[in-house]
Design an enzyme around this catalytic site. Sequence first.
Site, PDB file in Angstrom:
ATOM      1  N   ASN A   1      -7.355 -10.087  -3.985  1.00 56.31           N
ATOM      2  CA  ASN A   1      -8.502  -9.651  -4.793  1.00 56.31           C
ATOM      3  C   ASN A   1      -8.121  -8.694  -5.924  1.00 56.31           C
ATOM      4  O   ASN A   1      -8.992  -8.059  -6.515  1.00 56.31           O
ATOM      5  CB  ASN A   1      -9.569  -9.013  -3.901  1.00 56.31           C
ATOM      6  CG  ASN A   1      -9.058  -7.759  -3.194  1.00 56.31           C
ATOM      7  OD1 ASN A   1      -7.880  -7.418  -3.275  1.00 56.31           O
ATOM      8  ND2 ASN A   1      -9.942  -7.087  -2.483  1.00 56.31           N
TER       9      ASN A   1
ATOM     10  N   ASN B   1      -7.668   3.212   0.887  1.00 63.73           N
ATOM     11  CA  ASN B   1      -6.466   2.978   1.699  1.00 63.73           C
ATOM     12  C   ASN B   1      -5.563   4.199   1.645  1.00 63.73           C
ATOM     13  O   ASN B   1      -4.399   4.131   1.229  1.00 63.73           O
ATOM     14  CB  ASN B   1      -5.703   1.736   1.225  1.00 63.73           C
ATOM     15  CG  ASN B   1      -6.459   0.450   1.444  1.00 63.73           C
ATOM     16  OD1 ASN B   1      -7.564   0.462   1.983  1.00 63.73           O
ATOM     17  ND2 ASN B   1      -5.892  -0.660   1.034  1.00 63.73           N
TER      18      ASN B   1
ATOM     19  N   GLY C   1     -18.017  -5.403  -8.116  1.00 62.27           N
ATOM     20  CA  GLY C   1     -18.752  -6.474  -7.454  1.00 62.27           C
ATOM     21  C   GLY C   1     -17.820  -7.636  -7.178  1.00 62.27           C
ATOM     22  O   GLY C   1     -17.008  -7.598  -6.270  1.00 62.27           O
TER      23      GLY C   1
ATOM     24  N   HIS D   1     -16.099   0.422  -1.073  1.00 62.70           N
ATOM     25  CA  HIS D   1     -15.092   0.257  -2.143  1.00 62.70           C
ATOM     26  C   HIS D   1     -15.320  -1.026  -2.920  1.00 62.70           C
ATOM     27  O   HIS D   1     -14.545  -1.366  -3.812  1.00 62.70           O
ATOM     28  CB  HIS D   1     -13.680   0.299  -1.565  1.00 62.70           C
ATOM     29  CG  HIS D   1     -13.185  -0.977  -0.950  1.00 62.70           C
ATOM     30  ND1 HIS D   1     -13.934  -1.734  -0.075  1.00 62.70           N
ATOM     31  CD2 HIS D   1     -11.989  -1.630  -1.083  1.00 62.70           C
ATOM     32  CE1 HIS D   1     -13.224  -2.795   0.302  1.00 62.70           C
ATOM     33  NE2 HIS D   1     -12.055  -2.756  -0.287  1.00 62.70           N
ATOM     34  N   GLY D   2     -16.386  -1.740  -2.593  1.00 60.92           N
ATOM     35  CA  GLY D   2     -16.706  -2.973  -3.308  1.00 60.92           C
ATOM     36  C   GLY D   2     -17.868  -3.663  -2.627  1.00 60.92           C
ATOM     37  O   GLY D   2     -18.604  -3.050  -1.844  1.00 60.92           O
TER      38      GLY D   2
ATOM     39  N   GLY E   1     -17.475  -6.289  -0.583  1.00 59.47           N
ATOM     40  CA  GLY E   1     -17.043  -6.670   0.756  1.00 59.47           C
ATOM     41  C   GLY E   1     -17.146  -8.164   0.970  1.00 59.47           C
ATOM     42  O   GLY E   1     -18.063  -8.827   0.467  1.00 59.47           O
TER      43      GLY E   1
END
EC number: 6.5.1.8
Length: 485
Positions: free
Chosen positions: A230, A343, A375, A398-399, A401
């Site tokens: 990603n 992370n 997104g 963090h996004g 998902g």
Amino acid sequence: MAKLKLSGKDLRAIGYPESPIISFAMEIMEKNYKRNSKEHALGLLKAVLVRPKEYAEDEILGKIARALIERDEKAAAKAAATVDLKVTGVPYNIFGAEFIEEGALTQMNNAVRLPISILGALMPDAHQGYGLPIGGVLATENAVIPYGVGVDIGCRMCLSVFDINPKELEFRTDYFSRELNEATLFGSGREFKKRSDHEVLYRKEFREIPILRTLRDRAESQLGSSGGGNHFVEFGIVDIPEKDSTLGIDAGTYLGLLSHSGSRAIGANVANHYTKIAKDKRHLPPDAANLAWFTLDEEEGIEYWLSMNLAGDYASACHHVIHNKIAAQLGRQPLKMVENHHNFAWKEMYEGKEVIVHRKGATPAGKDVLGIIPGSMTAPGFIVKGKGESGSINSASHGAGRKMSRTAALDSITANALKDELQKHGVKLIGGGLDEAPFAYKNIQTVMNAQKHLVEMLGTFTPKIVKMDDTPPRQRKKVKEVMGE
């Protein structure tokens, strides 16, 4: 008299453990006591098994005795290192619980039962990972969990906002596409022929920590590159509805450069190296084995902490190299750069004492802390400011998902469906794969609605030209296995 002949069944019958010691003992006895009866030989073996220390100095039987003693010592050390989970875990809050998969909840339930755990939280983009779930936040007492941080140490978002009319992306698509291609390099194991320089490469940790010494050359050759999966670098439209004093950008529409990647081979190798040591040092139940930890008083814990911080700084350097290259080509310096990482493990204060906060796929969201929550390749990302919510341990998603595994995405999403979705949103994709198609991700608006009291939304970033790894997804896995990333 016939030569002595023993069997494994004979030795097991007198109590010898199922192990290589059986064949070792049989060989010694049949060689050195070959004229003795089986009863006599088994009597000696039984005596050695019961009182190995008495026979440790014996010229012949001592070999068997010492093997038994060594086995007992190893078993005792392993038993001493075995750690049981608590029956009841420490409390943790779940944000967006209605769309979090069961596997992530199971992993979090294990994490909060560790004897070192203080507090936990699960973000609305959470899904199952290794050790701590992606989207998991865990505060511990004087302990760091390598797989609570993850493999891609210090993976981050970095946004440069330029005072350039974003309509340029539409009018000069080929120009901006070329800039992305020339300034970036994607894929596991990929290295630049022409290397960049950065002060992070001269850090003393590269000289002083053995695992990092072996990675120094690869770190230099991969500086400014991005991984697979990603990770991306993309141009898009930044919309700021009103000026915020923390962000410091006037209301308006701007051109943005957004990147997402981590610490490349350094992070992967550091994570795997120290996780193995931690698992050997502390034996947890099988379903929690990847949560093995170091205390920060232990040599290995200190080494991991230093290595983790270096990997995080290296990840940041990779982003800065990319952004500096592109800024130079655009002939503009950004009005603002917003950068945040996940992370990672941070030393923070909780109820008056220092704790170690692990955010594995979670954005720091302390009071007025800026961040980017992306997104998908067609969905907007958000520039946010943390509200300092203690219930989430000062964290946010963090996004968006994943809602589909990579395998599920490859099996169910067609190339035509992705092409239609990109055209619908006016997005040009360079590289990328069906496993990263927008359909594989949760709805970012739903995720953001689940964390309104965690972050304040200051602006949006809408992707228009997206560059990702072009390695076929299934081949990516093989490359990672070979390259150790």
